[in-house]
Design an enzyme around this catalytic site. Sequence first.
Site, mmCIF file in Angstrom:
data_model
loop_
_atom_site.group_PDB
_atom_site.id
_atom_site.type_symbol
_atom_site.label_atom_id
_atom_site.label_comp_id
_atom_site.label_asym_id
_atom_site.label_seq_id
_atom_site.Cartn_x
_atom_site.Cartn_y
_atom_site.Cartn_z
ATOM 1 N N HIS A 3 0.812 -1.212 0.000
ATOM 2 C CA HIS A 3 0.000 0.000 0.000
ATOM 3 C C HIS A 3 0.845 1.260 0.000
ATOM 4 O O HIS A 3 0.454 2.292 -0.529
ATOM 5 C CB HIS A 3 -0.971 -0.014 1.179
ATOM 6 C CG HIS A 3 -2.178 -0.798 0.845
ATOM 7 N ND1 HIS A 3 -2.729 -1.733 1.660
ATOM 8 C CD2 HIS A 3 -2.920 -0.792 -0.281
ATOM 9 C CE1 HIS A 3 -3.769 -2.258 1.059
ATOM 10 N NE2 HIS A 3 -3.899 -1.715 -0.124
ATOM 11 N N GLU B 237 -16.729 -20.675 -18.814
ATOM 12 C CA GLU B 237 -15.298 -20.965 -18.846
ATOM 13 C C GLU B 237 -15.006 -22.368 -19.361
ATOM 14 O O GLU B 237 -13.869 -22.819 -19.360
ATOM 15 C CB GLU B 237 -14.668 -20.737 -17.466
ATOM 16 C CG GLU B 237 -15.356 -21.399 -16.310
ATOM 17 C CD GLU B 237 -14.744 -21.036 -14.949
ATOM 18 O OE1 GLU B 237 -13.678 -20.412 -14.900
ATOM 19 O OE2 GLU B 237 -15.361 -21.406 -13.933
ATOM 20 N N ASP C 119 -9.850 -19.969 -17.612
ATOM 21 C CA ASP C 119 -10.183 -21.368 -17.864
ATOM 22 C C ASP C 119 -10.689 -21.591 -19.279
ATOM 23 O O ASP C 119 -10.454 -22.646 -19.855
ATOM 24 C CB ASP C 119 -11.220 -21.856 -16.846
ATOM 25 C CG ASP C 119 -10.541 -22.225 -15.544
ATOM 26 O OD1 ASP C 119 -9.505 -22.915 -15.599
ATOM 27 O OD2 ASP C 119 -11.022 -21.804 -14.482
ATOM 28 N N CYS D 123 -14.506 -11.715 -16.221
ATOM 29 C CA CYS D 123 -13.683 -11.591 -15.016
ATOM 30 C C CYS D 123 -12.355 -12.337 -15.129
ATOM 31 O O CYS D 123 -11.652 -12.502 -14.142
ATOM 32 C CB CYS D 123 -14.450 -12.041 -13.777
ATOM 33 S SG CYS D 123 -14.932 -13.764 -13.833
HETATM 34 C C1 PEP Z 1 -11.254 -17.685 -14.979
HETATM 35 O O1 PEP Z 1 -11.188 -18.899 -15.158
HETATM 36 O O2 PEP Z 1 -11.072 -16.854 -15.886
HETATM 37 C C2 PEP Z 1 -11.523 -17.136 -13.650
HETATM 38 C C3 PEP Z 1 -11.714 -15.845 -13.469
HETATM 39 O O3 PEP Z 1 -11.530 -18.006 -12.608
HETATM 40 P P1 PEP Z 1 -10.234 -18.610 -11.901
HETATM 41 O O4 PEP Z 1 -9.044 -17.855 -12.397
HETATM 42 O O5 PEP Z 1 -10.474 -18.453 -10.447
HETATM 43 O O6 PEP Z 1 -10.276 -20.028 -12.343
HETATM 44 MG MG MG Z 2 -11.947 -20.236 -13.673
#
Ligand code: PEP
Ligand code: MG
Length: 588
Positions: free
Chosen positions: A198, A440, A464, A511
Amino acid sequence: MGNSGSEQVVINGIGGSPGICIGKAYIVDREGVDVIKRYRVDEAGAAQEINRFKNAVEKARQEHAAVIDSLDDDLGSELNILEAHMVLYKDKMIYEKTVDTINNEKINAEWALKKVSRQARLRFKNVDDPYLKSRADDIAQVAEKVMSHLTGVQDIKISEINKRVVLVAHDLSPADTSQIQLEQIQGFVTDRGGKDSHTSIIAKSLRIPSVVGLGKATAGVANDDLIIVDGGGGKIIINPDEETLIRYEERKVRFERYHAGLERSSYLPAVTKDGETYTLLSNIELVEEVVSARDNGAEGIGLFRTEFLYLDLKRFPTEEELYSRYKEVVELMAPAPVTIRTLDINGDKVNPSLFSLEEANPALGLRAVRFCLKNPQVFLTQIKAILRAGASGNVKLLIPMISCVSEIVQVREIIDQAVNELEKENKEFSGKVALGIMIEVPSAVIVAEKLAEYVDFFSIGTNDLIQYSMAIDRRNRQVAHLYQPLEPSVIHMIRLTREAADKKGIDLAMCGEMAGEPVNIPILMGLDIKELSMNPGSIPTVKQMIRNLDSSETRKDLEKALTLSTAREVRQMISDKYKELLVFNGQE
Ligand code: PEP
Ligand code: MG
């Protein structure tokens, strides 16, 4: 032992915040706090020690509150960090544990605090994630402030230093850093700290050049040594020779000119040149990361990975334990949304003391929702905790690794069961939590239209999706070269998901890490993915990128990309067209 009058010395550390400054060294020494004695106390003594500890916390908090009050209100991101440090003073991990330790072990407050903060720091230091690692620094800094009140060793008041100097310190807290007046102090270098600490985040937003993580190197600097801080290059130069000095003077001027425009726009919303608004959210794994999400201007949590608590314990967490964590995040972020993803255990995140699965291909095994559906009680407990947290703010429920319709049907049955149980138990919960699934697994892309009938939103997990569509283990370095977000097959899959979401009128977010890299943004904008969730540190650069793009142009970029054959060609096309923006974002 200084280097005055001696030869130039270059020392490499970690760039805490870019920028260059040249000035005389000023040593800030607060080692005294480290000399802590241990002694035993009786029952009555323990009560006194607890009181002493609580008083010290209160004084440290008041001092911290005074620092916050002294800052300008428009320092949004710095204030957020400092306010979150306020929370850390009363954090269970330090506050309650120290009180318990004094009580249980009948030892003095200083020793109990030292022990507890060391354990908390170790817990963070041992994780792989660099961001979490650096949370260890936050804990150390807060503990040191409390300690200085317990021991009576006075802190140096950074705001009272009135010489034009470069600070050289063992460590500086975010509060110390926020007190730096740039007219006086030109920059700083510290032994401790990392890129994501930080202190570095504040230094970055206040544009104070700094190099951190120098180990014991600062011991070699003496007061008044001439020192160059090269924040971008992560190095310091003590007593530079004439030629180095001139070179750095020139670089300093160039750097300042280049960044003058960037600072002015970093707190503005993510609106494109032609007026389209994007929502940038943060991915987090721990409650403590809310701080960084807020510092970086996240408009909510787009992915709260919930595995951490399950990896940490030798048993499954209880509904109450889960609920209190989730509620904390939801309250800290309210009214902004928090998307809580259900357990994505196994695959690469295993807790051998909970269960040991001998799977030849864990990524293709009993992972995430598959594990949860096989262990419905574990799943039910978590869903109940999430629905209860929904009563404290804006919560969305996200299910990972859905690969076919029958899985989401079973998930919905469990959600119904959770609702029934909560009603029977008379517990407060939200009946309006939106349900989403991660896209995913390639099979989910193919049946996305069908899946959309059961949910309110999709969130594309590119980490994924790339792994499973390209058949590459995301942890295997041998095949890492194939791991390309701009691979045409990946872009096509995102497009298919976009079309399915549009057809069924549900929301679409992303995400995966793909969303956090500026070079991917023109394509994601072309695909009209308006909600992007990423590692908090990526938000400012992605925002900058979006603000400099025109969505009608990015639609053309997408069209062109869909005609290309390789990830390299797509990347080249984007790099050529947006060269200046990408250089500017430190990407190319
Ligand atoms: C992904 O698979 O893009 C994701 C956000 O999940 P993780 O990275 O936790 O598998
Ligand atoms: Mg994932």
